[in-house]
Design a protein around this motif. Structure first.
Motif, PDB file in Angstrom:
ATOM      1  N   GLY A 230       0.790  -1.224   0.000  1.00  0.00           N
ATOM      2  CA  GLY A 230       0.000   0.000   0.000  1.00  0.00           C
ATOM      3  C   GLY A 230       0.821   1.273   0.000  1.00  0.00           C
ATOM      4  N   SER A 231       1.932   1.273   0.729  1.00  0.00           N
ATOM      5  CA  SER A 231       2.735   2.496   0.826  1.00  0.00           C
ATOM      6  C   SER A 231       3.354   2.895  -0.517  1.00  0.00           C
ATOM      7  N   ARG A 232       3.535   1.931  -1.424  1.00  0.00           N
ATOM      8  CA  ARG A 232       4.111   2.236  -2.740  1.00  0.00           C
ATOM      9  C   ARG A 232       3.048   2.663  -3.754  1.00  0.00           C
ATOM     10  N   HIS A 233       1.787   2.480  -3.396  1.00  0.00           N
ATOM     11  CA  HIS A 233       0.678   2.850  -4.288  1.00  0.00           C
ATOM     12  C   HIS A 233      -0.367   3.599  -3.459  1.00  0.00           C
ATOM     13  N   PRO A 234      -0.034   4.799  -2.992  1.00  0.00           N
ATOM     14  CA  PRO A 234      -0.897   5.484  -2.025  1.00  0.00           C
ATOM     15  C   PRO A 234      -2.306   5.781  -2.526  1.00  0.00           C
ATOM     16  N   ASN A 235      -2.459   6.111  -3.796  1.00  0.00           N
ATOM     17  CA  ASN A 235      -3.797   6.428  -4.299  1.00  0.00           C
ATOM     18  C   ASN A 235      -4.697   5.191  -4.301  1.00  0.00           C
ATOM     19  N   LEU A 236      -4.163   4.091  -4.832  1.00  0.00           N
ATOM     20  CA  LEU A 236      -4.936   2.853  -4.833  1.00  0.00           C
ATOM     21  C   LEU A 236      -5.177   2.370  -3.402  1.00  0.00           C
ATOM     22  N   ALA A 237      -4.189   2.541  -2.546  1.00  0.00           N
ATOM     23  CA  ALA A 237      -4.337   2.115  -1.153  1.00  0.00           C
ATOM     24  C   ALA A 237      -5.488   2.862  -0.475  1.00  0.00           C
ATOM     25  N   GLU A 238      -5.606   4.156  -0.741  1.00  0.00           N
ATOM     26  CA  GLU A 238      -6.687   4.927  -0.131  1.00  0.00           C
ATOM     27  C   GLU A 238      -8.045   4.486  -0.666  1.00  0.00           C
ATOM     28  N   GLU A 239      -8.127   4.227  -1.963  1.00  0.00           N
ATOM     29  CA  GLU A 239      -9.387   3.741  -2.533  1.00  0.00           C
ATOM     30  C   GLU A 239      -9.759   2.382  -1.941  1.00  0.00           C
ATOM     31  N   LEU A 240      -8.769   1.497  -1.869  1.00  0.00           N
ATOM     32  CA  LEU A 240      -9.015   0.170  -1.325  1.00  0.00           C
ATOM     33  C   LEU A 240      -9.418   0.253   0.142  1.00  0.00           C
ATOM     34  N   ALA A 241      -8.738   1.078   0.910  1.00  0.00           N
ATOM     35  CA  ALA A 241      -9.056   1.205   2.325  1.00  0.00           C
ATOM     36  C   ALA A 241     -10.492   1.678   2.522  1.00  0.00           C
ATOM     37  N   THR A 242     -10.944   2.602   1.676  1.00  0.00           N
ATOM     38  CA  THR A 242     -12.326   3.080   1.764  1.00  0.00           C
ATOM     39  C   THR A 242     -13.306   1.942   1.486  1.00  0.00           C
ATOM     40  N   PHE A 243     -13.034   1.157   0.441  1.00  0.00           N
ATOM     41  CA  PHE A 243     -13.895   0.002   0.146  1.00  0.00           C
ATOM     42  C   PHE A 243     -13.924  -0.980   1.311  1.00  0.00           C
ATOM     43  N   LEU A 244     -12.765  -1.266   1.896  1.00  0.00           N
ATOM     44  CA  LEU A 244     -12.697  -2.242   2.989  1.00  0.00           C
ATOM     45  C   LEU A 244     -13.482  -1.767   4.206  1.00  0.00           C
ATOM     46  N   VAL A 245     -13.429  -0.477   4.479  1.00  0.00           N
ATOM     47  CA  VAL A 245     -14.212   0.070   5.602  1.00  0.00           C
ATOM     48  C   VAL A 245     -15.701  -0.108   5.339  1.00  0.00           C
ATOM     49  N   LEU A 246     -16.142   0.250   4.135  1.00  0.00           N
ATOM     50  CA  LEU A 246     -17.572   0.141   3.808  1.00  0.00           C
ATOM     51  C   LEU A 246     -18.027  -1.318   3.802  1.00  0.00           C
ATOM     52  N   ALA A 247     -17.205  -2.205   3.252  1.00  0.00           N
ATOM     53  CA  ALA A 247     -17.562  -3.626   3.243  1.00  0.00           C
ATOM     54  C   ALA A 247     -17.690  -4.162   4.657  1.00  0.00           C
TER      55      ALA A 247
END
Length: 313
Positions: A230-247
Motif C-alpha cells: 500500500g505504501s508504494r501505491h498510495p492512491n490505490l491504497a486509499e481507494e481500497l481502504a475506503t472500500f474495505l471500511v464500507l464492506a
C-alpha cells in the motif's frame, strides 16, 4: 513452527453440517483458502469460531485439526478458555497448550471483570503464566464477548515486560490507542495487531503488526496487499481502504453466518449453519444478498486492479 506471529491473521470460522456437527471437509477447504489468500497465521478457536458454543473437546479438535492440516505453512494460535473460574480456565488452557498450536491466546475478559482493578488481572495472569509451558508463545485478545475488557497502559506494559507475550489482538477500535500501545511495547516481544477494519490502513501505516479482523474471512488478500504494498501505491491504497471500511459495515448483519454464506457462495462450505446466529439473517437484514453481491463485486474489482500492477500483487 517457531517465528513471529504477525501480519494478516484470520479469525477462523467453524463450518457445521446441517445436523450441527463440525464439517471437517469444509474446514479443511477453509484452511487452505486462508493460506492461498495471503494469511500469515491462523487464529483458531476464537469468538468467530463460536467458541462459547463449542464443547472443550470440540475446541481441542479444531485446534489439533488446524495444526495437522496447516503442516507448518503458517503459525497457528488458539484461545478457547471460556470458563469463569480460574481453575477451569487452567484446565482448558493446559489442554489447548498440548494441542500442538504455536501460540496460546489469553482472553482478557476471562482474566478480570469489566471494571476490576489491575491487581485482579495481574493476580490471575500470574497464576496462568506459572501453569503454562514457559516455551510456548502467548498472546492477548480483547474479545468483545461477553464484555470487552480493554487493557490499561499499565497492564499492557506489565504483560510486555514479562517477555512471554508476542501478540495483542487489539480491539480498542481507536487509532490513538493503537499508536500509544505500539509505543508502549517498543523493544519488547509484544506486537500490536489491530482488529478493526475502520482503522486498518492508518494502523498499518502507524506500525501495527498486521490485521486480525473478521473481514479476513472475505478478502484477506486485499488486506495483505494493503499491508505489503500500500505504501508504494498510495492512491490505490486509499481507494481500497475506503472500500474495505464500507464492506466491513456488513459485520453487523449476522456475522459469523454472513461469512459462512459467503463461503457457501464460493464453494468452501456446503451449509451456513451457525450456533451463535440461529435466526434467518435474510429476514432480519434486508437486501442481505444484494449487499453481499456488491462486496463480492468490489473485491474482484480491486483484485483485478492489483493484478494489473504485476509484481506488486
Amino acid at each position: 513452527m517457531t517465528g513471529s506471529i504477525t501480519g494478516i491473521i484470520p479469525v477462523m470460522i467453524t463450518p457445521f453440517t446441517a445436523d450441527n456437527h463440525i464439517d471437517w471437509p469444509a474446514y479443511e477447504r477453509l484452511i487452505n483458502w486462508y493460506i492461498d489468500n495471503g494469511a500469515e497465521a491462523l487464529f483458531a478457536v476464537c469468538q468467530s469460531s463460536e467458541m462459547y458454543y463449542l464443547s472443550l473437546e470440540e475446541r481441542l479438535e479444531l485446534a489439533r485439526f488446524t495444526v495437522k492440516t496447516v503442516q507448518n505453512r503458517v503459525p497457528v494460535v488458539a484461545s478457547g478458555h471460556i470458563s469463569e473460574h480460574l481453575a477451569e480456565q487452567c484446565t482448558e488452557l493446559a489442554a489447548m497448550a498440548d494441542s500442538g498450536v504455536d501460540g496460546l491466546i489469553l482472553v482478557t475478559n476471562r482474566l478480570a471483570a469489566p471494571d476490576s482493578a489491575s491487581q485482579q488481572l495481574r493476580t490471575h495472569l500470574d497464576r496462568l503464566l506459572a501453569a503454562l509451558p514457559k516455551d510456548l508463545q502467548l498472546g492477548l485478545y480483547e474479545c468483545p464477548a461477553p464484555y470487552r475488557r480493554l487493557l490499561t497502559d499499565q497492564e499492557l506494559e506489565y504483560c510486555a515486560q514479562t517477555g512471554r507475550f508476542v501478540l495483542l489482538k487489539d480491539v480498542s477500535c481507536d487509532l490513538s490507542t493503537v499508536k500509544r500501545r505500539i509505543a508502549l511495547t517498543k523493544d519488547t516481544p509484544l506486537t500490536i495487531n489491530n482488529a478493526n477494519a475502520a482503522i486498518a490502513w492508518p494502523a498499518l501505516q502507524a506500525g501495527a503488526a498486521g490485521f486480525c479482523g473478521v473481514m479476513n474471512n472475505v478478502h484477506p488478500d486485499l488486506y495483505r496487499w494493503l499491508q505489503d504494498h500500500g505504501s508504494r501505491h498510495p492512491n490505490l491504497a486509499e481507494e481500497l481502504a475506503t472500500f474495505l471500511v464500507l464492506a466491513a459495515m456488513s459485520e453487523t448483519m449476522g456475522y459469523p453466518k454472513l461469512a459462512k454464506i459467503y463461503h457457501q457462495r464460493i464453494g468452501t462450505f456446503e451449509h451456513d449453519h451457525s450456533r451463535a446466529v440461529p435466526y434467518d439473517v435474510r429476514e432480519k437484514h434486508w437486501a442481505f444478498d444484494e449487499i453481499l453481491t456488491r462486496i463480492e463485486l468490489g473485491t474482484e474489482h480491486f483484485r483485478s486492479r492489483i493484478s494489473r500492477l504485476g509484481g506488486s500483487k
